[in-house]
Structure formats: C-alpha cells, structure tokens
Design an enzyme around this catalytic site. Structure first.
Site, short mmCIF file in Angstrom:
data_model
loop_
_atom_site.label_atom_id
_atom_site.label_comp_id
_atom_site.label_asym_id
_atom_site.label_seq_id
_atom_site.Cartn_x
_atom_site.Cartn_y
_atom_site.Cartn_z
N ARG A 58 3.85 7.02 -6.79
CA ARG A 58 3.20 8.18 -7.41
C ARG A 58 3.87 9.48 -6.94
O ARG A 58 4.10 10.39 -7.73
CB ARG A 58 1.71 8.16 -7.05
CG ARG A 58 0.83 8.95 -7.98
CD ARG A 58 -0.59 8.42 -7.94
NE ARG A 58 -1.57 9.35 -8.46
CZ ARG A 58 -1.81 9.54 -9.74
NH1 ARG A 58 -1.13 8.86 -10.65
NH2 ARG A 58 -2.73 10.40 -10.14
N CYS A 105 -3.12 11.11 1.36
CA CYS A 105 -2.48 9.83 1.05
C CYS A 105 -1.07 10.02 0.49
O CYS A 105 -0.08 9.70 1.13
CB CYS A 105 -3.34 9.06 0.07
SG CYS A 105 -5.04 8.94 0.62
N LYS A 145 0.84 -1.21 0.00
CA LYS A 145 0.00 0.00 0.00
C LYS A 145 0.88 1.26 0.00
O LYS A 145 0.64 2.21 -0.75
CB LYS A 145 -0.92 -0.02 1.22
CG LYS A 145 -1.59 1.29 1.54
CD LYS A 145 -2.63 1.65 0.49
CE LYS A 145 -2.97 3.12 0.58
NZ LYS A 145 -4.22 3.48 -0.01
N1 SAJ Z 1 -0.81 15.10 -8.57
C1 SAJ Z 1 0.15 15.78 -9.31
N2 SAJ Z 1 0.53 15.25 -10.51
C2 SAJ Z 1 -0.02 14.10 -11.00
C3 SAJ Z 1 -1.00 13.43 -10.25
C4 SAJ Z 1 -1.37 13.95 -9.03
O1 SAJ Z 1 0.67 16.83 -8.90
O2 SAJ Z 1 0.37 13.70 -12.10
C5 SAJ Z 1 -1.22 15.62 -7.27
C6 SAJ Z 1 -2.71 15.96 -7.19
O3 SAJ Z 1 -2.95 17.24 -7.69
C7 SAJ Z 1 -2.98 15.82 -5.71
C8 SAJ Z 1 -1.98 14.74 -5.27
O4 SAJ Z 1 -1.06 14.60 -6.31
O5 SAJ Z 1 -2.68 17.03 -5.03
C9 SAJ Z 1 -2.55 13.40 -4.91
O6 SAJ Z 1 -3.69 13.11 -5.70
P1 SAJ Z 1 -3.94 11.76 -6.50
O7 SAJ Z 1 -5.07 12.06 -7.36
O8 SAJ Z 1 -2.71 11.27 -7.15
O9 SAJ Z 1 -4.24 10.67 -5.38
P2 SAJ Z 1 -5.20 10.61 -4.09
O10 SAJ Z 1 -4.37 11.07 -2.91
O11 SAJ Z 1 -6.51 11.26 -4.29
O12 SAJ Z 1 -5.45 9.03 -4.01
C10 SAJ Z 1 -4.34 8.13 -3.91
C11 SAJ Z 1 -4.52 7.00 -4.91
N3 SAJ Z 1 -3.30 6.24 -5.01
C12 SAJ Z 1 -2.72 5.96 -6.20
O13 SAJ Z 1 -3.16 6.33 -7.26
C13 SAJ Z 1 -1.49 5.12 -6.16
C14 SAJ Z 1 -5.68 6.10 -4.48
O14 SAJ Z 1 -5.79 4.99 -5.33
C15 SAJ Z 1 -5.49 5.63 -3.02
O15 SAJ Z 1 -6.56 4.83 -2.58
C16 SAJ Z 1 -5.42 6.86 -2.15
O16 SAJ Z 1 -4.28 7.65 -2.57
C17 SAJ Z 1 -5.27 6.41 -0.71
O17 SAJ Z 1 -6.28 6.46 0.02
O18 SAJ Z 1 -4.18 5.96 -0.33
#
Ligand code: SAJ
Length: 423
Positions: free
Chosen positions: A215, A262, A208
């Site tokens: 990411r 997360c 996890k």
């Molecule tokens: N972000 C970027 N660039 C990107 C992608 C995201 O700057 O290319 C930023 C977003 O703007 C945001 C942050 O990252 O501020 C995180 O957002 P996210 O959309 O990547 O993820 P979360 O936090 O909403 O959800 C994640 C997910 N994990 C993965 O994709 C590996 C989700 O599947 C998990 O269930 C969740 O964390 C969790 O609960 O752990």
C-alpha cells in the site's frame, strides 16, 4: 475450542481491547492486561478509551457476561495474546521491540507445558524465533515447539472499521508446530468469520509487512504521478480514475503524506533487516516528502506578507480521532520553521502534539486554508461564511475532497494537489 480455555490478552490498545472483548463475548474466559493502571481502572467502570464504532457495545456485553476482567499483572493462562505497541525509532529507522520483550518477560515465569503465546503486534522478520523464543527458553526452561509455542497472528483490521474487519477479514496463523496452529485456528474461529490460513511464523511476519508495504509503495507511485501531473496539463484524480478502469490496474490516491502507525512505519521493518529493499526505501522517502510538497505548493500561491496558514484536519485519515504519525505534524512544523503562524482544526481529534483551535478561531485572518484530512464534515462548511473570516481566499485541497465550484463562487482561489490544470 473448549469454552473453559483461559486467554490473557496483554496490551489493551486499538487491537488488544477489541480482541479481548470479542473472545469474551463469544464465551472464552478472558483477562485483559495492561501496565497502565489508570486505563485498567477506567475499563473496569465500563469506559471506552478510544473512538471505534461498535466497540462500546461489544465491550459492554463482554463485561456483562462475566467473562472479561481487567488487571495490571499477567495471570496464568492457556493462551497469551500479545498485542503491544512496536514503536518506531525515527533516528535509526528501526523498530523498538522493548514492549514485545517486556511482555514476553512478564509471561515467561508463568509459562507452562502446552501454553501457546500468540503475537498480534506487527514485527520485523524473525521476531518470534529470534526475540521471543530465547527469552521463554531461558526464563521458563522449556523447549520451543515441544513444551510451548509462539504463534504469529498479525492483526489486519482497518482503524475506523475494526469491529467489522476483525470478524470478517481472512486471518493468518503463523505456527511452527501444526497442532499448536490448529488450536489457535479454533480459538480465532470463536469470533472470526473470514477464512483462517495456516502457515509458519516467519511467513506470517513477512506477509503482514508485505501488505502494508504494498500500500505504501502504491501510494508513493500515486504521489509521484501527482507531481508529474502538476508539471503538465493533467488532473491526476481524473487520470487515476481512468487508469483504474483497466482490469489489472489499481493505483491508490495521492495526498499530503502517509500517516498512522502502520503504513508509514511497517515498510521500515523490512528495510531494517535487508540491504536490498531499495524500492521500499524510495517509496518511504517519496511519501515522507509530501508535507514539504504541500508547503511549497502553498507558499508559491500565497501573496507576499502572508502570515497565517490554517490546516483543516490533523487526523491521519478521514472520520477517525487518531493523529498518530499524521503528515499534519510535519506540515505544521515546516510552516513554523518558515516563520508562519500555523493553526489547525479537527472535528474528531481531541489531543495531538500541537494545540488545536475551534473552527472559527482557526480560520480567522488565515492567508491560506489547507485541507489535510478528508473528514466528511468538511464538506458541510459554508465557503461564503468562511470567506468573511479569512484574510486571503486561498484553498489548497490535498485530497480533492471539497466542492470546488462552491468555494470558487465564494471567491476562493483553489489549488488541488496533483492537478496541473489552471484552477
Ligand atoms: N493513504 C493515501 N492514499 C491512499 C490510501 C491511503 O495517501 O490511496 C494514506 C491515508 O491518508 C493515511 C495512510 O495512507 O494517512 C494510511 O492509511 P490507510 O487507511 O491506508 O491504512 P491504516 O494505516 O489505517 O491501516 C492499515 C491497513 N492495511 C492495509 O490496508 C494493507 C489495515 O488493514 C492494517 O490492519 C493496518 O494498516 C495495520 O494495523 O497494520
């Protein structure tokens, strides 16, 4: 799975509530437990406590079925699902497991032979065996993996798309006893349509954290590329899209920082137990520095005597009302420390650490507009109308989200984060 099995879901937040509703909708007898008496009272009336597409319908049908009830005290059950928050202590960059401990202590006196406790919350390595099991053994006087079982099934759903992902994503069941693991697989099969993989609890804990860390590190790389592109005559958005045409490359996107509860936090759960995690720490620092980068970029372009900056969007990601750990908070603080009147608007977020303004109020007399969250609705703004409200026509687009031609035609100077080309 016998439909008469009784499941107690402890913690009715972003993950516990959808889980409880889906299990009940699929025929299990479910008791949703939360220490917040107001939340429990409001759930009993059928109110949905947060925006999540599709949750309202599932909740309604679960309550109507008679299988879902809400209480503030943990009842006896066959399965206990723990979905409580694991906050992050900023000063020490470590996890706060107090909610996991208190949920464990509230279950322990009720624990009976054959019971299975499923931990859904994201936790540092070895939490199941080093934190939960000793509490159960001490209070319940039962033996782990013989009399009772602690199984880790970390949630993986994407906020904003939880109701689909919780059903269709693959899942991991981390059990240290195969029979117990198989029982949990059957329980999750009542609503999960993805594949369910069995492993042990330590591996599930680590996997996890690896997913979210992957990411975070990838985003840090994108942010570093963006800064390098700014120093050169390169548009990082075009560059990343071209690099990603390679069959084995998947660079994520840069932005104003990483938010949410997360990705911005879980990597620290790995570093708290290991001295070796240098790349993970470096990535965290790069992403945490992005709000400062946005402030520097903006102030370098604002005319002397500028006073007001306006943030468009404070949610941590687009089209959600969730502002937890949002980089917008840091951007606001950094501007205020520098004496600016920083204002913010969001189409979806209702409450956050600072005051939010209505759109026109936020835009009035602004010296710079900073697009922080790429909500779809910001694309519908009319830059010609906005040009009349602001004091200085400067737009910083940290997400490469808006129609820059349209904004330029309305007289705006546009700076896109990560674009080193003159704009
Ligand atoms: N972000 C970027 N660039 C990107 C992608 C995201 O700057 O290319 C930023 C977003 O703007 C945001 C942050 O990252 O501020 C995180 O957002 P996210 O959309 O990547 O993820 P979360 O936090 O909403 O959800 C994640 C997910 N994990 C993965 O994709 C590996 C989700 O599947 C998990 O269930 C969740 O964390 C969790 O609960 O752990």
């Amino acid at each position: 799975m016998s439909k008469t099995a009784h499941v107690a879901v402890i913690g009715l937040g972003y993950m516990g509530l959808p889980m409880a509703a889906l299990l009940a909708q699929n025929g299990l007898k479910v008791t949703g437990v939360d220490i917040d008496a107001d939340k429990v009272a409001s759930l009993k009336t059928g109110a949905v406590p947060f925006d999540e597409p599709g949750l309202g319908e599932v909740l309604e049908s679960a309550i109507k079925s008679g299988n879902l009830t809400f209480v503030t005290k943990v009842p006896k059950a066959d399965f206990f699902i723990v979905a409580v928050p694991t906050p992050f202590v900023i000063s020490t960059r470590t996890s706060d497991l107090s909610y996991v401990r208190s949920a464990t202590k509230s279950i322990a006196p009720l624990l009976e032979k054959g019971n299975i406790v499923i931990l859904e919350s994201t936790v540092p390595p070895a939490t199941c065996t080093n934190v939960m099991v000793p509490i159960f053994e001490e209070i319940a006087h039962l033996e782990n993996t013989k009399d009772f079982h602690v199984v880790h099934c970390p949630e993986r759903a994407f906020p904003g798309n939880t109701m689909k992902e919780i059903v269709f994503n693959d899942r991991m069941v981390g059990a240290d006893n195969v029979e117990a693991g198989e029982k949990v697989v059957k329980l999750y099969e009542s609503f999960v349509q993805g594949s369910i993989y069995l492993t042990n609890s330590a591996t599930a804990e680590m996997v996890k954290l690896m997913e979210n860390t992957y990411r975070d590190v990838n985003i840090a790389l994108a942010n570093e590329f963006a800064k390098i592109a700014e120093e050169n005559d390169v548009n990082i958005w075009e560059a990343i899209s071209l690099a990603n045409k390679h069959p084995r490359v998947n660079v994520h996107l840069p932005g104003p920082g990483v938010g949410g509860h997360c990705i911005a936090i879980d990597p620290w759960f790995l570093t708290e137990t290991s001295e070796r995690a240098s790349l993970i720490r470096a990535a965290r620092h790069i992403n945490d520095d992005m709000p400062m980068h946005v402030v520097r970029l903006t102030t370098s372009l604002m005319p002397k005597g500028s006073k007001r900056v306006t943030l468009l969007g404070v949610a941590y990601k687009p089209d959600v009302d969730d502002a937890r750990e949002t980089p917008a908070t840091h951007i606001m603080e950094l501007f205020r420390q520098r004496g600016f009147d920083a204002r913010a608007h969001d189409f979806h977020v209702k409450h956050t650490d600072f005051e939010l303004h209505e759109l026109d109020e936020a835009l009035a007399d602004a010296d710079a507009l900073i697009l922080v969250t790429h909500h779809a609705l910001y694309k519908d703004l009319d830059p010609r109308r906005i040009a009349k409200l602001v004091r200085n026509r400067l737009l910083i687009d940290t997400r490469n989200h808006l129609d820059h031609k349209k904004w330029a035609e309305a007289g705006f100077t546009i700076k896109v984060l990560g674009n080193g080309r003159a704009s």
